[in-house]
Design an enzyme around this catalytic site. Sequence first.
Site, PDB file in Angstrom:
ATOM      1  N   CYS A 111      45.482  59.464  26.448  1.00 51.18           N
ATOM      2  CA  CYS A 111      44.611  60.199  25.356  1.00 51.18           C
ATOM      3  C   CYS A 111      45.235  60.722  24.189  1.00 51.18           C
ATOM      4  CB  CYS A 111      43.373  61.174  25.688  1.00 51.18           C
ATOM      5  SG  CYS A 111      42.304  60.506  26.904  1.00 51.18           S
TER       6      CYS A 111
ATOM      7  N   GLN B 158      40.661  64.056  37.228  1.00 48.66           N
ATOM      8  CA  GLN B 158      41.403  63.301  38.037  1.00 48.66           C
ATOM      9  C   GLN B 158      41.380  63.772  39.442  1.00 48.66           C
ATOM     10  OE1 GLN B 158      43.536  61.433  37.111  1.00 48.66           O
ATOM     11  NE2 GLN B 158      43.369  61.351  34.825  1.00 48.66           N
TER      12      GLN B 158
ATOM     13  N   SER C 191      34.609  61.134  35.899  1.00 52.26           N
ATOM     14  CA  SER C 191      34.472  59.896  35.230  1.00 52.26           C
ATOM     15  C   SER C 191      34.602  58.706  35.947  1.00 52.26           C
ATOM     16  CB  SER C 191      35.838  59.942  34.198  1.00 52.26           C
ATOM     17  OG  SER C 191      36.103  58.677  33.531  1.00 52.26           O
ATOM     18  N   GLY C 192      34.182  57.625  35.636  1.00 52.33           N
ATOM     19  CA  GLY C 192      34.226  56.510  36.756  1.00 52.33           C
ATOM     20  C   GLY C 192      35.370  55.565  36.511  1.00 52.33           C
ATOM     21  N   HIS C 193      35.970  55.499  35.269  1.00 51.40           N
ATOM     22  CA  HIS C 193      37.220  54.490  35.484  1.00 51.40           C
ATOM     23  C   HIS C 193      38.340  55.242  36.023  1.00 51.40           C
ATOM     24  CE1 HIS C 193      40.064  56.100  31.959  1.00 51.40           C
ATOM     25  NE2 HIS C 193      38.737  56.894  31.653  1.00 51.40           N
TER      26      HIS C 193
ATOM     27  N   ASN D 229      46.149  66.403  34.799  1.00 48.65           N
ATOM     28  CA  ASN D 229      46.140  64.918  34.358  1.00 48.65           C
ATOM     29  C   ASN D 229      47.727  64.274  34.105  1.00 48.65           C
ATOM     30  OD1 ASN D 229      45.844  66.227  31.854  1.00 48.65           O
ATOM     31  ND2 ASN D 229      45.835  64.248  30.929  1.00 48.65           N
TER      32      ASN D 229
END
Length: 377
Positions: A323, A179, A199-201, A149
Amino acid sequence: MHYLDNAATTVVDPELADICRAAMTELFGNPSSLYTPGAKSEMAIDKAREQVASTLGVTAAEITFTACGSESDNIALLGAAKKAKHWATNLVATGFEHPAVYKTLHALGKEGWEIRFIAPDAEGRISEQVLLDAVDGKTGLVTFMFVNNEIGTMQDVLGLAQKVRAKAPRAAIHVDGVQGWCKHPLNLKNSAIDSFALSGHKMHCPKGIGALYLRKNYKIDPAFCGGGQERGLRPGTENVPYIVTLGAAAEKYGSTITRRLAKVKELNQKLRDGLAAIDGVIINSPIDASPYVLNFSIPGVRSETMLHFLESKEVYVSSGSACSKGAASHTLAAMRLPPERIDGALRVSFCESSQPEDIDALLQGLQEGLATLARKR
């Protein structure tokens, strides 16, 4: 606005937002209810499960919906460790994992597990042989990233998983694919990978939806207790609108991976060429990294300082993983880069809607920033 921080999150696709909005009012029934509105919601979830599964070449029954990629990682890691605790003693991971993985492993280390982190080299690459050498008959879990990431390093997860399986047949094999999902082609059918998080976002969905692939007949111990939804692995009434949206994103973007990848490669090369013309800039991402991510350093200028200067020009990049909230890059530290390169690192990340004009604005902003900040010093 020149938004170049798509590894942190992507802009919600208006088409997907409309789908989500409609599902909020039309699919109001609880999927567990035994009447028509509930059945409609359940059918919508089943369709979304098939849509997500198709992007990985797997079956719908192998997809579990979660709230995010971090939750998917946690369910996979904690479940695998709990299942293996009666025979295994160590867990193996690449040394530049996302916090969702490395913090979970550190927590497991406090419970008595030996955690073997394999550090990347100075160019951000993991030695396959070193990782395999760390695996033995007491390894309960091996986890590695599809796409890093922070610097975009890619790993041959299919080939590596096959070699790990040959050496440690009992070990669970997990991949953090957040990613890479729908950005790089990947078919998990008949692979040695046991679990895969997405992950969706990161793919134009609202924040708050993810999924976890669990290979058929691969069982883990649940981390949560509740009503038994999602085969008991992620209990709680399902978020139907967001699940439907994730399925729609899978269908829309899963079929255009090659075309979008070609465009992003051109943008990445344009930025690399532009950075090469700026004195003092050092590119940290390896040349064969995912083109969706490009990390570079300007030694002598703190990343936070340059980040805010660029923000004043409406150019938005990051200093690493979102994060980490501005903390020094875990990945660059694992690569053992000098402190001045870590302190001056910036991450640019693209999506298919990024434009050459965004690159031009970034390069101009960097040059202006260097001149302005140099005068202030």
